[in-house]
Design an enzyme around this catalytic site. Structure first.
Site, short mmCIF file in Angstrom:
data_model
loop_
_atom_site.label_atom_id
_atom_site.label_comp_id
_atom_site.label_asym_id
_atom_site.label_seq_id
_atom_site.Cartn_x
_atom_site.Cartn_y
_atom_site.Cartn_z
N ARG A 150 -3.81 16.65 -9.12
CA ARG A 150 -2.88 15.53 -8.95
C ARG A 150 -1.80 15.86 -7.92
O ARG A 150 -1.27 14.98 -7.25
CB ARG A 150 -2.23 15.22 -10.30
CG ARG A 150 -1.47 13.91 -10.32
CD ARG A 150 -0.82 13.65 -11.67
NE ARG A 150 0.12 14.70 -12.01
CZ ARG A 150 0.12 15.40 -13.14
NH1 ARG A 150 -0.77 15.18 -14.06
NH2 ARG A 150 1.01 16.35 -13.36
N TYR B 31 7.46 -8.65 2.11
CA TYR B 31 6.18 -9.01 1.48
C TYR B 31 6.43 -9.45 0.03
O TYR B 31 7.20 -8.80 -0.69
CB TYR B 31 5.29 -7.75 1.55
CG TYR B 31 4.00 -7.80 0.81
CD1 TYR B 31 3.02 -8.74 1.12
CD2 TYR B 31 3.72 -6.85 -0.18
CE1 TYR B 31 1.81 -8.75 0.44
CE2 TYR B 31 2.51 -6.85 -0.85
CZ TYR B 31 1.56 -7.82 -0.54
OH TYR B 31 0.36 -7.82 -1.20
N ASP C 20 8.87 -1.36 6.06
CA ASP C 20 7.43 -1.64 5.92
C ASP C 20 6.91 -1.90 7.33
O ASP C 20 7.24 -2.91 7.96
CB ASP C 20 7.25 -2.87 5.01
CG ASP C 20 5.79 -3.20 4.75
OD1 ASP C 20 4.93 -2.85 5.60
OD2 ASP C 20 5.49 -3.83 3.72
N LYS D 6 -4.60 -1.90 5.11
CA LYS D 6 -4.83 -2.83 6.24
C LYS D 6 -5.48 -2.07 7.40
O LYS D 6 -6.66 -1.81 7.36
CB LYS D 6 -3.51 -3.49 6.65
CG LYS D 6 -2.65 -3.98 5.50
CD LYS D 6 -3.35 -5.03 4.64
CE LYS D 6 -2.43 -5.44 3.50
NZ LYS D 6 -3.11 -5.69 2.25
C1 LIG Z 1 3.32 -6.29 4.98
C2 LIG Z 1 2.59 -5.80 3.76
N1 LIG Z 1 3.08 -4.76 3.10
C3 LIG Z 1 2.49 -4.29 1.99
C4 LIG Z 1 1.33 -4.86 1.51
C5 LIG Z 1 0.71 -4.34 0.24
O1 LIG Z 1 -0.44 -3.63 0.48
P1 LIG Z 1 -1.53 -3.38 -0.67
O2 LIG Z 1 -2.34 -4.63 -0.72
O3 LIG Z 1 -2.28 -2.19 -0.21
O4 LIG Z 1 -0.78 -3.14 -1.93
C6 LIG Z 1 0.78 -5.96 2.17
C7 LIG Z 1 -0.46 -6.60 1.66
O5 LIG Z 1 -0.84 -7.66 2.08
C8 LIG Z 1 1.43 -6.45 3.32
O6 LIG Z 1 0.97 -7.52 3.98
#
Ligand SMILES: Cc1ncc(COP(=O)(O)O)c(C=O)c1O
Length: 392
Positions: free
Chosen positions: A59, A112, A184, A209
């Site tokens: 882990r 998000y 982010d 992504k």
């Molecule tokens: C800008 C952004 N940040 C974070 C995330 C979250 O990613 P995950 O789907 O891997 O949790 C997304 C998902 O669409 C996103 O568009």
């Protein structure tokens, strides 16, 4: 190439190809092994009680996790990096690493949606107060600072509405009061934007992504500067965060081709948008890399490229039924949320309950597109027939 090499002089594409792997440590094989593990054995009790070996418990890391963490660390110019089991998990870990009971966190209004959900439903239970701010604030964010403000969470461009944020100005203001800045950076990735160089302390990507890039695994990454690294590493360990080795392998594999894929996403997106902007049934477009976009100057200053995620807006008076008719008529664009793979996607933009610090129309009709790696001529043909079906 291991982190000990002086990789900072290498260009980003070269770092993508070489970082996080050291073939001679694994009998010359190009890629590191995918280590499936829980138990780690020790040669004797003395080593066990003193923890005197590199790995102690799966882990806490193994050669597979190290490979991706080292690669992200090098790509971001970070003091350290941690991987998480989704982008949202990476966001949650990063936030938890820099707030405590009694603190106040400022979060950009265009974050998000599930980031908001985490902040609204989890943080208050631990005595952290959450406030949202207008993405256009820049250094004026100072007016929202309180004595207990310890963190500022940014996302540029913003989710669904694509506002660029003045990250250097926000970071400079936040650092005057000793607050930690998080960003982010999923849209641009560390290839097209380097948050730590802009002043950010914790740079986050939903690796799901573009890093994975093939819509087949979920992953999150957080890179930290010297100031934020200790806290991130501690929370990551304490929370028992762990990612399955096969998913890390997919992340490492995706990383090697990130640059060529992003270049094509960018080219295809610009081609599609250049056509879309002239359509009578399309009102405007949100994509910071277009000179007509309000965020263009900041994008040009802070980013070296753009990805495949954008939105367009139907003119006033368009009904939800027309938007749905358009979406339902699409044949090559899939209707789905998680973007960044090789395929094109579309969703209706729904802002209800998603903004509190900035005025938005909850009835305006907009579509978010992810432009994939298909031939843009085919994508345009698909959009032509779908617009025709919806608007005649
Ligand atoms: C800008 C952004 N940040 C974070 C995330 C979250 O990613 P995950 O789907 O891997 O949790 C997304 C998902 O669409 C996103 O568009």
């Amino acid at each position: 190439m291991t982190s000990s090499n002086s990789s900072s002089r290498l260009k980003p594409d070269t770092r993508l190809a070489h970082s996080g792997r050291d073939p001679q440590s694994f009998h010359g094989f190009v890629n590191p092994p995918v280590v499936h593990a829980s138990t780690v054995l020790y040669p004797d009790s003395q080593t066990l009680v003193t923890g005197g070996q590199t790995y102690s418990y799966a882990r806490r890391g193994n050669p597979t996790t190290d490979s991706l963490e080292d690669a992200i660390k090098e790509m971001e110019g970070a003091a350290g990096a941690k991987i998480a089991n989704s982008g949202l998990n990476a966001i949650a870990l990063a936030i938890l690493s820099c707030v405590k009971a009694g603190d106040h966190i400022l979060i950009v209004d265009t974050a998000y949606g599930p980031t908001r959900h985490f902040a609204d439903t989890v943080l208050p239970n631990f005595g952290v107060s959450v406030e949202y701010f207008d993405p256009h604030l820049g250094s004026d964010i100072k007016s929202l600072f309180r004595p207990e403000t310890t963190a500022v969470f940014t996302e540029s461009p913003g989710s669904l509405t694509f506002e660029m944020q003045d990250i250097p100005a926000i970071s400079a203001a936040a650092h005057e009061i000793g607050a930690t800045v998080l960003m982010d950076n999923t849209w641009a990735t560390s290839l097209y934007c380097q948050p730590l160089a802009l002043g950010v302390d914790l740079s986050i990507q939903a690796g799901t992504k573009y890093i994975v890039g093939h819509s087949d695994a979920m992953l999150g990454v957080v890179a930290a500067n010297e100031k934020a690294w200790k806290g991130l590493n501690a929370v990551h360990g304490a929370m028992g965060s762990h990612v399955a080795p096969d998913d890390i392998f997919l992340g490492l594999r995706g990383l090697r081709t990130l640059s060529v894929r992003l270049e094509r996403h960018q080219k295809n997106t610009l081609t599609v948008l250049d056509w879309l902007k002239d359509q009578s049934s399309v009102g405007s477009i949100s994509y910071p890399a277009l000179p007509t976009d309000p965020g263009y100057e900041i994008w040009k200053r802070d980013c070296s490229g753009s990805s495949g995620l954008c939105a367009f807006h139907f003119p006033d008076g368009t009904s939800q039924d027309q938007t749905h008719a358009f979406l339902d008529a699409l044949q090559l664009f899939g209707l789905g949320y998680s973007w960044g793979g090789f395929e094109s996607l579309a969703i209706p933009v729904r802002l209800k309950g998603m903004r509190s610090a900035t005025p938005v129309s909850e009835t305006a009709q907009s579509v978010r597109l992810h432009i994939g790696l298909e031939d843009p001529e085919d994508l345009i043909r698909d959009l032509v027939q779908a617009l025709k079906k919806a608007f005649g």
